[in-house]
Write a protein that holds these residues in place. Structure first.
Motif, PDB file in Angstrom:
ATOM      1  N   LEU A 396       0.835  -1.202   0.000  1.00 45.95           N
ATOM      2  CA  LEU A 396       0.000   0.000   0.000  1.00 45.95           C
ATOM      3  C   LEU A 396       0.869   1.252   0.000  1.00 45.95           C
ATOM      4  O   LEU A 396       1.720   1.439   0.879  1.00 45.95           O
ATOM      5  N   GLN A 397       0.665   2.098  -0.988  1.00 49.02           N
ATOM      6  CA  GLN A 397       1.413   3.347  -1.093  1.00 49.02           C
ATOM      7  C   GLN A 397       0.738   4.399  -0.210  1.00 49.02           C
ATOM      8  O   GLN A 397      -0.236   5.026  -0.601  1.00 49.02           O
ATOM      9  N   SER A 398       1.240   4.554   0.981  1.00 49.45           N
ATOM     10  CA  SER A 398       0.654   5.499   1.926  1.00 49.45           C
ATOM     11  C   SER A 398       1.736   6.012   2.859  1.00 49.45           C
ATOM     12  O   SER A 398       2.559   5.233   3.355  1.00 49.45           O
ATOM     13  N   LYS A 399       1.713   7.304   3.118  1.00 52.96           N
ATOM     14  CA  LYS A 399       2.678   7.918   4.026  1.00 52.96           C
ATOM     15  C   LYS A 399       2.176   7.948   5.459  1.00 52.96           C
ATOM     16  O   LYS A 399       2.899   8.379   6.358  1.00 52.96           O
ATOM     17  N   THR A 400       0.949   7.497   5.685  1.00 50.24           N
ATOM     18  CA  THR A 400       0.362   7.612   7.024  1.00 50.24           C
ATOM     19  C   THR A 400      -0.092   6.286   7.602  1.00 50.24           C
ATOM     20  O   THR A 400      -0.649   6.254   8.708  1.00 50.24           O
ATOM     21  N   LYS A 401       0.089   5.180   6.904  1.00 55.42           N
ATOM     22  CA  LYS A 401      -0.467   3.900   7.374  1.00 55.42           C
ATOM     23  C   LYS A 401       0.180   3.470   8.682  1.00 55.42           C
ATOM     24  O   LYS A 401       1.369   3.722   8.939  1.00 55.42           O
ATOM     25  N   ILE A 402      -0.626   2.812   9.491  1.00 58.80           N
ATOM     26  CA  ILE A 402      -0.160   2.270  10.773  1.00 58.80           C
ATOM     27  C   ILE A 402       0.953   1.266  10.487  1.00 58.80           C
ATOM     28  O   ILE A 402       0.857   0.473   9.543  1.00 58.80           O
ATOM     29  N   PRO A 403       2.028   1.273  11.283  1.00 60.84           N
ATOM     30  CA  PRO A 403       3.220   0.481  10.931  1.00 60.84           C
ATOM     31  C   PRO A 403       3.040  -1.021  11.087  1.00 60.84           C
ATOM     32  O   PRO A 403       2.081  -1.516  11.698  1.00 60.84           O
ATOM     33  N   ALA A 404       4.015  -1.742  10.544  1.00 53.05           N
ATOM     34  CA  ALA A 404       4.001  -3.209  10.554  1.00 53.05           C
ATOM     35  C   ALA A 404       4.039  -3.784  11.959  1.00 53.05           C
ATOM     36  O   ALA A 404       3.638  -4.929  12.179  1.00 53.05           O
ATOM     37  N   TYR A 405       4.504  -2.989  12.922  1.00 53.68           N
ATOM     38  CA  TYR A 405       4.546  -3.452  14.312  1.00 53.68           C
ATOM     39  C   TYR A 405       3.172  -3.932  14.774  1.00 53.68           C
ATOM     40  O   TYR A 405       3.062  -4.853  15.580  1.00 53.68           O
ATOM     41  N   TYR A 406       2.111  -3.314  14.268  1.00 49.96           N
ATOM     42  CA  TYR A 406       0.753  -3.656  14.695  1.00 49.96           C
ATOM     43  C   TYR A 406       0.064  -4.644  13.760  1.00 49.96           C
ATOM     44  O   TYR A 406      -1.163  -4.809  13.834  1.00 49.96           O
ATOM     45  N   ASP A 407       0.813  -5.282  12.902  1.00 48.19           N
ATOM     46  CA  ASP A 407       0.222  -6.263  11.995  1.00 48.19           C
ATOM     47  C   ASP A 407      -0.484  -7.370  12.781  1.00 48.19           C
ATOM     48  O   ASP A 407       0.061  -7.914  13.739  1.00 48.19           O
ATOM     49  N   LYS A 408      -1.702  -7.669  12.391  1.00 49.84           N
ATOM     50  CA  LYS A 408      -2.548  -8.722  12.971  1.00 49.84           C
ATOM     51  C   LYS A 408      -2.983  -8.419  14.405  1.00 49.84           C
ATOM     52  O   LYS A 408      -3.499  -9.305  15.095  1.00 49.84           O
ATOM     53  N   ALA A 409      -2.801  -7.181  14.891  1.00 48.63           N
ATOM     54  CA  ALA A 409      -3.246  -6.823  16.242  1.00 48.63           C
ATOM     55  C   ALA A 409      -4.737  -6.488  16.234  1.00 48.63           C
ATOM     56  O   ALA A 409      -5.235  -5.827  15.325  1.00 48.63           O
ATOM     57  N   LEU A 410      -5.429  -6.978  17.239  1.00 46.93           N
ATOM     58  CA  LEU A 410      -6.820  -6.616  17.470  1.00 46.93           C
ATOM     59  C   LEU A 410      -6.841  -5.374  18.346  1.00 46.93           C
ATOM     60  O   LEU A 410      -6.236  -5.359  19.425  1.00 46.93           O
ATOM     61  N   PHE A 411      -7.537  -4.337  17.916  1.00 48.07           N
ATOM     62  CA  PHE A 411      -7.648  -3.117  18.709  1.00 48.07           C
ATOM     63  C   PHE A 411      -8.979  -3.120  19.455  1.00 48.07           C
ATOM     64  O   PHE A 411     -10.040  -3.266  18.853  1.00 48.07           O
ATOM     65  N   MET A 412      -8.884  -3.006  20.757  1.00 51.13           N
ATOM     66  CA  MET A 412     -10.082  -2.941  21.586  1.00 51.13           C
ATOM     67  C   MET A 412      -9.977  -1.712  22.479  1.00 51.13           C
ATOM     68  O   MET A 412      -8.882  -1.256  22.811  1.00 51.13           O
ATOM     69  N   TYR A 413     -11.121  -1.168  22.861  1.00 53.80           N
ATOM     70  CA  TYR A 413     -11.107   0.087  23.589  1.00 53.80           C
ATOM     71  C   TYR A 413     -12.274   0.132  24.558  1.00 53.80           C
ATOM     72  O   TYR A 413     -13.189  -0.690  24.503  1.00 53.80           O
ATOM     73  N   ASP A 414     -12.210   1.090  25.481  1.00 49.65           N
ATOM     74  CA  ASP A 414     -13.218   1.196  26.523  1.00 49.65           C
ATOM     75  C   ASP A 414     -13.719   2.633  26.587  1.00 49.65           C
ATOM     76  O   ASP A 414     -12.943   3.565  26.790  1.00 49.65           O
ATOM     77  N   TRP A 415     -15.029   2.807  26.424  1.00 52.59           N
ATOM     78  CA  TRP A 415     -15.656   4.133  26.403  1.00 52.59           C
ATOM     79  C   TRP A 415     -15.469   4.863  27.722  1.00 52.59           C
ATOM     80  O   TRP A 415     -15.257   6.062  27.751  1.00 52.59           O
ATOM     81  N   MET A 416     -15.540   4.127  28.830  1.00 60.86           N
ATOM     82  CA  MET A 416     -15.440   4.770  30.139  1.00 60.86           C
ATOM     83  C   MET A 416     -13.996   5.046  30.541  1.00 60.86           C
ATOM     84  O   MET A 416     -13.694   6.077  31.121  1.00 60.86           O
ATOM     85  N   ARG A 417     -13.109   4.125  30.248  1.00 59.28           N
ATOM     86  CA  ARG A 417     -11.738   4.259  30.734  1.00 59.28           C
ATOM     87  C   ARG A 417     -10.836   5.023  29.775  1.00 59.28           C
ATOM     88  O   ARG A 417      -9.674   5.286  30.092  1.00 59.28           O
ATOM     89  N   ASN A 418     -11.368   5.347  28.593  1.00 58.98           N
ATOM     90  CA  ASN A 418     -10.644   6.185  27.635  1.00 58.98           C
ATOM     91  C   ASN A 418      -9.288   5.609  27.231  1.00 58.98           C
ATOM     92  O   ASN A 418      -8.318   6.342  27.070  1.00 58.98           O
TER      93      ASN A 418
END
Length: 918
Positions: A396-418
């Motif tokens: 992917l030709q992109s100057k802003t893409k999230i790096p390879a370090y996070y490849d295959k990582a699931l991102f989860m987040y919490d509305w209350m704990r920010n």
């Protein structure tokens, strides 16, 4: 936090309404996974300063869900019905349509979610999840629309894909998330649509007649109902749908619905599908109880993973399949635990099969308190959101893409704990580990949806600070990664920024660059836009009166710049204001010799000070009802500041504001309600810890078992102080004041003397006139100082109002104490079996000794006694260190301090007269 509604925007664990907001962490727009042959770096964690968060659209109103199109357009919806597009070319947000949805505060339904078709570039299909009402029937509808090339929504193109009935009187758990797998199957999350407020935070399985909305067995536990589920369907070109193979129940199976992929959900608020594995992930908002009880386990939020269709247990199980007891809401009888291997739904409200599939435990689960299994998730309110899974695409030709370090990582987040976490999975897609994403610079404001754009950047909707209102910080943001050169950071420093012309200012420069090898250049401008200096730390003389903005622009070799500014005020100097007294400036003595004071004001430019313009006020902060402790120390009030800080650092502000109503009452409403209740402090401090409801309506407050009783007490005291606002009384710039007896020597109160003066401004200065203000403050506290008000502790612990666990060479400190008129110090203490010495030192634990006392044991910790000693006044204000000394050096648990009493001769005489009846 009082009462912090656990049923807030989003149901249960955090706040029972969380289901009401829709979702849609789909993978639409996400680039393809990296081919297996490409090696990516997942070992070197990128520096956090390489991530940049940009606000694309601000001041939204209850944003719900977003979808990023392949061309970069960002579509998103608000609960009240508004549908927007953010145009990345014009960098503008445009309202496309206002859906006439059923969205009222009481019911928390509305426009809950949206997604775009996997073939959006060709068919221009958008899907919306919203609430409709026909006569007496309220339904959730998932409908498809076509959006035209000019960004207009073709209303005539609407196709209702699937609808299901909801009980509108239930103000919680509506789900609303939608996403797709790579086979073109649409996944839809639905909440259990069940009242959670009368089950004590446990399983809502009330089977009594007329109580069907209090029974989640009719919805989440019912295989013949679409609520409390994740559905999977395949939408056909004509708007109908078919059932893919592999759903939980075969088509035609009696007592079941074939659309169900996952059942047993309370509020699957955000769902996502990994495009590489087709595994479903979601955040599950759990129930409210902060402690285990007779009905079963405490509440847990969950991050779940479905590798195949399954039953995830609600309302019979929670967390890692912890079982609830069968419970009779009529008799309160508790019977056997439900069986996770073979759960049975015998509720009279169940319209489907009774025998249910075995349960699958959560991938990650966590309570209000610290989790033993996942301690990194912290403590506090809960509101779990799940997805997406990021796949790095090297091509992917992109100057802003999230790096390879996070490849295959699931991102989860919490509305209350920010927070946002990146979850790592092993080769079998099992949980392995997690780490915070952007913990220092993320500044997440209630993340409510997160998705990956076609360029590999993250897009996020932030709901804003407070639930249920139009938050100024509700916004659409993008998170980009910068793999190359970073922008330098400019930072001006200057000491002399105010003075008379000619004013010479020596400017400091604390600018820096993350790329250490970069050589920075500097451009200084002091008067207008004209370049004045390229030195690192220049000195400049301002020769004319005026208000100037000095600016420093820092540039790195690549041309990236940043600017820092500093205001300079020329033509005036600050006035000097000082309160003085020949009496004690730390303590007040009620009904004794008047307190003498005077205010001195000087100003170099004002030839004469008009004493009428010197503003002096005596402010009394009164006793708080039901509070036996001091509300402060030193500057204004320590407990006020401590309680305020504890609330600011908690999830309270999600549900409460100081004066305005949100999902919960305002703090001032709470303070007024309990103002005359002497037991309120203890009751509400306990309620914050255990949670509960029933006082302010149907919503329940989250439990906060992670907080100590001392912490919640301070929070309650701060809240109560909001209706005891100081009464300001203007007084002359000098005089004598008799401080009234009604304060009481042991009352949690303060007298605050303030003085301020605004000078006449500089002469001949252009408008606005350069007028400067200065003030001084003197805080007088009672002479009785509870142990808990110590400013610093060494090898000592707080035990309620007292200090304990005091050992040899332990010490506590009181800051800035004036001993004028004080010649005696009395300790109220207990000591079971130890005798030791207390030495009072000034300014350090080894400073000069001004008082020494030897105390004896009282026999039991419950037996308190007084011991007094003379104390010498060294003059001025000093920090006092109270050091405990055991001659043999082995003393443990020497002392428990209730309070200190600072006494003068006249005070001692008055107390003696009171005791003798004179």
């Amino acid at each position: 936090m009082i009462p912090l509604f656990n049923q807030l925007p989003f149901g249960g664990a955090l706040l029972g309404l969380l289901g009401l907001l829709g979702s849609g962490l789909g993978n639409q727009g996400q680039h393809s996974p990296t081919p297996a042959t490409v090696q990516v770096d997942t070992t070197n964690r990128p520096a956090e300063n390489r991530f940049t968060k940009t606000v694309l659209s601000n001041d939204l109103n209850e944003p719900m869900e977003l979808a990023v199109a392949p061309d970069g357009r960002v579509f998103f919806v608000e609960r009240a019905g508004k549908f927007y597009v953010y145009d990345p070319v014009q960098k503008k947000t445009r309202l496309l349509y206002d859906f006439p949805v059923k969205a009222v505060d009481k019911y928390l339904n509305g426009l809950l979610g949206m997604t775009i078709d996997p073939n959006f570039s060709k068919n221009h299909y958008l899907y919306f999840f919203y609430t409709i009402q026909d006569k007496d029937d309220t339904r959730q509808r998932i409908a498809r629309f076509v959006i035209n090339n000019d960004n207009t929504l073709d209303l005539a193109s609407e196709k209702s894909i699937i609808e299901f009935h909801i009980d509108l009187e239930v103000s919680a758990h509506t789900g609303g998330s939608m996403t797709w797998d790579t086979h073109g199957n649409l996944f839809i999350s639905t909440g259990d649509n069940t009242v959670p407020f009368e089950s004590n935070g446990f399983a809502p399985i009330d089977e009594r007649a007329g109580r069907h909305t209090f029974d989640a067995q009719r919805s989440a536990g019912n295989p013949n109902d679409l609520r409390g589920k994740i559905l999977r369907i395949h939408v056909e070109p004509d708007g109908s749908y078919t059932i893919p193979d592999g759903n939980l129940f075969p088509k035609g199976n009696s007592g079941t619905r074939p659309e169900i992929y996952v059942m047993g959900c309370r509020n699957p608020y955000r769902i996502s599908v990994d495009p590489a594995t087709s595994i479903v992930y979601w955040g599950e908002i759990g129930p409210d109880s902060g402690t285990d009880g007779p009905q079963g386990p405490r509440g847990y939020d969950e991050f779940n993973q479905a590798k195949k269709a399954g039953n995830y247990g609600w309302p019979y199980f929670v967390g890692d399949s912890k079982a609830y007891h069968q419970y009779d809401f009529s008799t309160k009888a508790v019977s056997s635990l439900f069986d996770p291997a073979a759960p049975v739904n015998n509720s009279p409200n169940n319209t489907g099969a009774k025998q249910l599939p075995p349960t699958t435990k959560a991938m990650v689960w966590y309570p209000y308190n610290k989790s033993d299994e996942f301690p990194e998730l912290g403590v506090g309110g809960r509101c779990a959101m799940g997805g997406p899974v990021y796949h790095y695409n090297a091509a992917l030709q992109s100057k802003t893409k999230i790096p390879a370090y996070y490849d295959k990582a699931l991102f989860m987040y919490d509305w209350m704990r920010n927070w946002v976490f990146a979850v790592r999975l092993d080769d079998q897609q099992n949980y392995q580990s997690m780490e915070r994403f952007m913990p220092e610079t993320g500044d997440f404001r209630r993340p409510v949806d997160m998705e990956i754009g076609p360029e590999g950047s993250f897009y996020m909707l932030e709901y804003g600070s407070v639930y249920g209102i139009d938050n100024e910080d509700a916004r659409l943001v993008r998170i980009d990664f910068n793999p190359g050169n970073r922008t330098p950071v400019a930072k001006i420093t200057a000491k002399d920024t105010i003075g008379l012309a000619p004013l010479t200012v020596a400017f400091g420069n604390k600018s820096y660059d993350y790329d250490k090898s970069d050589k920075l250049t500097y451009q200084w401008r002091f008067e207008g836009n004209k370049l004045a200096s390229t030195e690192v730390k220049p000195t400049y003389t301002f020769r004319k009166n005026g208000i100037y903005t000095a600016s420093l622009t820092v540039t790195d070799p690549s041309g990236k710049t940043s600017t820092s500014k500093q205001m300079i005020k020329v033509g005036n100097t600050m006035p000097e204001v000082a309160i003085s007294t020949p009496d004690n400036s730390t303590f007040f003595f009620p009904n004794q010799t008047p307190f003498r004071y005077s205010v001195a004001v000087t100003d170099k430019e004002d030839k004469a000070i008009d004493r009428k313009k010197v503003n002096v006020a005596l402010t009394y902060i009164p006793k708080v009802a039901g509070n036996d402790q001091q509300i402060g120390h030193q500057q204004i009030s320590a407990s006020y500041n401590l309680g305020k800080s504890l609330i600011a650092g908690s999830d309270c502000k999600a549900c409460h504001q100081i004066a305005a109503k949100s999902v919960g009452p305002s703090f001032t409403e709470v303070a007024k309600k309990y103002h005359d209740d002497k037991t309120a402090t203890a009751k509400l401090a306990n309620k914050i810890i255990i949670g509960g409801g029933g006082v302010w309506g149907e919503h329940a407050m989250a439990a906060h078992p992670q907080l100590s009783r001392e912490e919640t007490t301070e929070m309650v005291k701060y809240i109560f102080s909001l209706v005891n606002q100081p009464t300001d009384n203007r007084i002359p710039p000098e005089g004598n004041i008799v401080l009234k007896e009604h304060v009481g020597n042991d009352a949690p109160s303060r007298y605050i003397l303030t003085a301020s003066y605004t000078d006449k401004g500089s002469m001949g200065t252009p408008q606005p006139k350069l007028a400067l203000s200065k003030s001084d403050v003197l805080v007088l506290r009672p002479t009785k100082v509870p142990g808990i008000e110590a400013d610093s502790l060494h090898n000592i612990s707080k035990q309620g109002k007292r200090l304990g666990s005091i050992h040899n060479q332990s010490f506590f400190m009181l800051k800035g104490i004036d001993l004028t008129g004080i010649d005696r110090l009395t300790y109220r203490y207990a000591s079971k079996d130890q005798t030791a010495t207390i030495n009072v030192h000034t300014d350090s634990p080894t400073g000069p000794v001004i008082s020494t006392v030897v105390y004896t044991a009282t026999g039991e910790w419950k037996n308190f006694s007084d011991v007094s000693a003379a104390i010498n006044n060294p003059g001025g204000k000093h920090d006092l260190y109270f050091v405990f000394d055991k001659a043999d050096g082995t003393g443990k648990n020497l002392f428990s301090l209730d309070y200190l009493l600072f006494q003068g001769k006249e005070m001692a005489v008055n107390q003696s007269n009171k005791q003798s009846g004179k």
